[in-house]
Design a protein around this motif. Structure first.
Motif, mmCIF file in Angstrom:
data_model
loop_
_atom_site.group_PDB
_atom_site.id
_atom_site.type_symbol
_atom_site.label_atom_id
_atom_site.label_comp_id
_atom_site.label_asym_id
_atom_site.label_seq_id
_atom_site.Cartn_x
_atom_site.Cartn_y
_atom_site.Cartn_z
ATOM 1 N N THR A 56 0.684 -1.160 -0.057
ATOM 2 C CA THR A 56 -0.086 0.012 -0.146
ATOM 3 C C THR A 56 0.930 1.294 0.042
ATOM 4 O OG1 THR A 56 -1.716 -1.137 1.071
ATOM 5 C CG2 THR A 56 -1.969 1.058 1.239
ATOM 6 N N PHE A 74 2.474 1.543 -3.395
ATOM 7 C CA PHE A 74 1.564 1.999 -4.314
ATOM 8 C C PHE A 74 1.317 3.645 -4.168
ATOM 9 C CE2 PHE A 74 -2.845 3.591 -3.835
ATOM 10 C CZ PHE A 74 -3.439 3.884 -5.191
ATOM 11 N N HIS A 75 1.228 4.109 -2.883
ATOM 12 C CA HIS A 75 0.909 5.393 -2.847
ATOM 13 C C HIS A 75 2.022 6.518 -3.232
ATOM 14 C CE1 HIS A 75 0.789 9.361 -0.681
ATOM 15 N NE2 HIS A 75 -0.663 9.094 -0.962
ATOM 16 N N VAL A 129 2.189 8.953 -6.431
ATOM 17 C CA VAL A 129 2.315 10.263 -6.483
ATOM 18 C C VAL A 129 3.562 10.663 -7.394
ATOM 19 C CG1 VAL A 129 3.272 12.098 -4.874
ATOM 20 C CG2 VAL A 129 1.748 10.583 -4.151
ATOM 21 N N ARG A 141 -4.189 -1.703 -6.864
ATOM 22 C CA ARG A 141 -4.546 -1.202 -5.658
ATOM 23 C C ARG A 141 -6.190 -1.735 -5.452
ATOM 24 N NH1 ARG A 141 -6.424 -0.943 -1.591
ATOM 25 N NH2 ARG A 141 -6.400 0.549 0.243
ATOM 26 N N HIS A 201 -7.885 4.071 7.342
ATOM 27 C CA HIS A 201 -8.690 5.104 6.745
ATOM 28 C C HIS A 201 -9.903 5.426 7.791
ATOM 29 C CE1 HIS A 201 -6.108 5.230 3.352
ATOM 30 N NE2 HIS A 201 -6.617 4.376 2.801
ATOM 31 N N VAL A 224 -10.587 8.531 -0.542
ATOM 32 C CA VAL A 224 -9.948 7.446 -1.256
ATOM 33 C C VAL A 224 -10.382 6.954 -2.167
ATOM 34 C CG1 VAL A 224 -8.888 5.165 -0.716
ATOM 35 C CG2 VAL A 224 -8.438 6.830 0.951
ATOM 36 N N HIS A 227 -7.073 16.735 -0.558
ATOM 37 C CA HIS A 227 -6.187 15.632 -0.024
ATOM 38 C C HIS A 227 -5.188 15.773 0.751
ATOM 39 C CE1 HIS A 227 -4.371 11.537 0.420
ATOM 40 N NE2 HIS A 227 -3.344 11.954 -0.176
ATOM 41 N N ILE A 271 -4.053 16.240 4.976
ATOM 42 C CA ILE A 271 -3.284 15.919 5.599
ATOM 43 C C ILE A 271 -2.443 16.869 6.410
ATOM 44 C CG2 ILE A 271 -1.056 14.479 5.235
ATOM 45 C CD1 ILE A 271 -3.210 12.900 4.376
ATOM 46 N N LEU A 315 0.022 11.890 9.635
ATOM 47 C CA LEU A 315 -0.378 10.766 9.152
ATOM 48 C C LEU A 315 0.646 10.300 7.966
ATOM 49 C CD1 LEU A 315 -4.148 11.706 8.383
ATOM 50 C CD2 LEU A 315 -3.193 10.598 10.272
HETATM 51 C C1 HEM Z 1 3.047 14.902 -1.231
HETATM 52 C C2 HEM Z 1 1.954 14.858 -1.206
HETATM 53 C C3 HEM Z 1 0.897 13.627 -0.422
HETATM 54 C C4 HEM Z 1 0.886 13.313 0.866
HETATM 55 C C5 HEM Z 1 1.872 13.917 2.109
HETATM 56 C C6 HEM Z 1 -0.040 12.121 0.991
HETATM 57 C C7 HEM Z 1 -0.259 11.568 2.140
HETATM 58 C C8 HEM Z 1 -1.062 10.388 2.347
HETATM 59 C C9 HEM Z 1 -1.336 9.922 3.566
HETATM 60 C C10 HEM Z 1 -0.847 10.126 4.777
HETATM 61 C C11 HEM Z 1 -2.419 8.978 3.310
HETATM 62 C C12 HEM Z 1 -3.094 8.074 4.270
HETATM 63 C C13 HEM Z 1 -4.412 8.827 4.825
HETATM 64 C C14 HEM Z 1 -4.943 8.145 5.843
HETATM 65 O O1 HEM Z 1 -4.372 8.085 7.209
HETATM 66 O O2 HEM Z 1 -6.193 7.598 6.174
HETATM 67 C C15 HEM Z 1 -2.671 9.140 1.911
HETATM 68 C C16 HEM Z 1 -3.543 8.294 1.135
HETATM 69 C C17 HEM Z 1 -3.817 8.230 -0.157
HETATM 70 N N1 HEM Z 1 -3.172 9.081 -0.912
HETATM 71 FE FE1 HEM Z 1 -2.026 10.693 -0.390
HETATM 72 N N2 HEM Z 1 -0.470 12.046 -0.224
HETATM 73 C C18 HEM Z 1 -0.038 12.804 -0.981
HETATM 74 C C19 HEM Z 1 -0.235 13.008 -2.407
HETATM 75 C C20 HEM Z 1 -1.172 12.295 -2.874
HETATM 76 C C21 HEM Z 1 -1.538 12.402 -4.457
HETATM 77 C C22 HEM Z 1 -0.984 13.341 -5.339
HETATM 78 C C23 HEM Z 1 -2.406 11.350 -4.735
HETATM 79 C C24 HEM Z 1 -3.155 11.107 -6.208
HETATM 80 C C25 HEM Z 1 -3.684 12.042 -6.931
HETATM 81 C C26 HEM Z 1 -2.742 10.691 -3.509
HETATM 82 C C27 HEM Z 1 -3.427 9.678 -3.429
HETATM 83 C C28 HEM Z 1 -3.704 8.969 -2.296
HETATM 84 C C29 HEM Z 1 -4.695 7.721 -2.229
HETATM 85 C C30 HEM Z 1 -5.382 6.817 -3.357
HETATM 86 C C31 HEM Z 1 -4.694 7.323 -1.031
HETATM 87 C C32 HEM Z 1 -5.249 6.246 -0.360
HETATM 88 C C33 HEM Z 1 -4.282 5.235 0.133
HETATM 89 C C34 HEM Z 1 -4.510 3.462 -0.066
HETATM 90 O O3 HEM Z 1 -5.486 3.207 0.880
HETATM 91 O O4 HEM Z 1 -4.109 2.927 -0.943
HETATM 92 N N3 HEM Z 1 -1.857 11.164 -2.510
HETATM 93 N N4 HEM Z 1 -1.889 9.956 1.312
#
Ligand code: HEM
Ligand code: HEM
Lengths: 155, 230
Positions: B11, B14-15, B19, B53, B89, B97, B154, B158, B169
């Motif tokens: 996971t 993937f994330h 990015v 994913r 989540h 998500v 999103h 955060i 997070l």
């Molecule tokens: C640098 C910038 C970013 C940071 C710091 C970040 C951080 C995070 C964090 C901390 C989570 C977990 C959320 C939780 O605790 O519930 C998360 C989940 C997620 N983020 Fe980001 N994110 C960033 C950029 C992005 C971008 C640009 C995308 C896509 C457009 C993205 C897509 C997602 C997705 C789809 C999840 C769900 C992960 C899963 O369950 O597989 N993120 N992100």
């Protein structure tokens, strides 16, 4: 009687020449067709240059395509965007944005970039190798995109 | 895989791959020129990541599973009242998500059928014809605007957690974090079998292969016409 006939003839000639004068100014539909066709030829040239830089390189073919592109670029395409062609159908509905007709300075700049890169491509095709043509083809493509982003609808 | 972590390694990979490659796709798509070829490759990779994913959402670890983190409106309301206790989540974040995954999938899917009216088209554009391909281009552009908005939301959320609520997070998304077992929420169960990972990777690879035109009939006309004599 004779005089009346002559008058009629004169009126007929005048009317006909009026019609001709109008035909010298093509219909908006024709102008739109022409510009869409010109751009389609650009796309044809681009497709064969791309095929050549990605595969077997045939210099003669690339030179022909590049010269054709430069010739179209220098043909005065702007004339095909006459007033009255903001909307309408050529081969299909025009995708031009109305902004093109309101911002001649910007169009002129973007069109100028396009002409410059097209001329450069013709030069590189004549003298350069495959890699140089590929790079210049990319530069040209960016100028197509710049104008499309600004003045062409996405669909 | 490590026990007690909030996010399993797949996971997290993937994330951060998403990015990185997503930024690559957005930038190359905006620049155009010869980079549009890379745009297509990045886009296909992203499609693979999303498919991975989604499958992982069924066969992966607890916190990655849709069935576990996607909850109803009651759970969302409870969360908003501050009554939610759990790992992974939260019920509201889950909706974000899902929306992110759906929009990214729509972005990549529309790209497969789009064309740029210059010198590039998605590998499946010929299947649908020019008119539909032009419509796909319009969608590709529209969905991108929505995706940017959602990505800003999103990242904003955060940052909000970090600055206002004082919860980091990001750290767990990098190192996996440490899930504390509470009465209401047991420590997450982790997918231990490499088989689950292989299944997801296999399905994702198959999807990319098909999306890249691998299943199209091979007797397609040659890309390069022979130069004519006149
Ligand atoms: C640098 C910038 C970013 C940071 C710091 C970040 C951080 C995070 C964090 C901390 C989570 C977990 C959320 C939780 O605790 O519930 C998360 C989940 C997620 N983020 Fe980001 N994110 C960033 C950029 C992005 C971008 C640009 C995308 C896509 C457009 C993205 C897509 C997602 C997705 C789809 C999840 C769900 C992960 C899963 O369950 O597989 N993120 N992100
Ligand atoms: C989720 C991944 C993707 C993202 C974030 C993305 C993003 C973008 C962006 C920002 C543009 C520029 C559009 C504009 O300026 O309005 C673009 C154009 C384009 N993309 Fe993608 N794209 C993705 C996937 C794909 C895929 C998989 C393909 C096909 C292989 C593809 C094919 C195209 C084409 C043909 C264009 C040119 C359309 C035009 O001229 O407006 N994209 N993309």
């Amino acid at each position: 009687m004779k005089f009346r006939n002559m008058l009629l003839l004169a009126a007929g000639v005048a009317a006909a020449s009026g019609t001709f004068a109008q035909q010298a100014q093509p219909k908006p539909e024709t102008l739109i067709k022409w510009r869409q066709s010109a751009y389609q030829v650009l796309a044809w040239n681009g497709a064969r240059i791309k095929a050549n830089v990605e595969g077997q390189y045939n210099k003669d073919e690339v030179v022909r395509a590049a010269n054709s592109t430069a010739a179209i670029a220098n043909s005065g395409l702007g004339a095909l965007f006459a007033p009255g062609t903001e909307q309408g159908k050529g081969w299909h509905d025009t995708t031009v944005k109305p902004e093109l007709f309101k911002d001649p300075k910007k169009v002129g700049e973007l069109a100028g970039n396009f002409v410059r890169e097209a001329n450069e491509l013709a030069k590189v095709a004549a003298t350069g190798d495959q890699a140089a043509v590929k790079a210049q083809f990319g530069n040209l493509g960016k100028t197509c995109k710049a104008c499309h982003d600004e003045f062409k609808n996405k669909d | 895989m490590e026990h007690g972590a909030i996010w399993d390694l797949p996971t997290r990979l993937f994330h951060w791959l998403l990015v990185a490659v997503g930024i690559g796709a957005a930038v190359t798509g905006k620049i155009g020129g010869n980079l549009i070829e890379w745009h297509g490759r990045f886009g296909l990779l992203i499609l693979g990541l999303i498919v991975f994913r989604v499958v992982w959402g069924f066969v992966g670890s607890d916190t990655a599973r849709f069935a576990r983190f996607v909850r109803g409106p009651r759970a969302v309301a409870a969360y908003l009242r501050g009554e939610w206790q759990g790992v992974g989540h939260n019920p509201l974040g889950a909706l974000a998500v899902l929306a992110l995954l759906a929009l990214i999938a729509a972005q990549a899917a529309s790209g497969l059928f789009a064309n740029d009216d210059i010198a590039f088209q998605g590998p499946l554009a010929d299947l649908v014809g020019k008119e539909a391909s032009d419509r796909a281009r319009a969608w590709h552009s529209l969905v991108f605007d929505g995706l940017i908005a959602l990505a800003v939301l999103h990242v904003g959320a955060i940052v909000f957690y970090l600055r206002v609520k004082g919860r980091n997070l990001i750290r767990p998304m990098i190192d996996g974090g440490e899930a504390r077992a509470t009465g209401a929420a047991p420590r997450p169960h982790h997918a231990r079998s490499i088989a689950a990972f292989l299944i997801a990777a296999l399905v994702a690879s198959g999807a990319v292969y098909a999306a890249a035109g691998g299943l199209l009939p091979a007797d397609a006309p040659p890309a390069q016409c022979a130069p004519a004599a006149w």
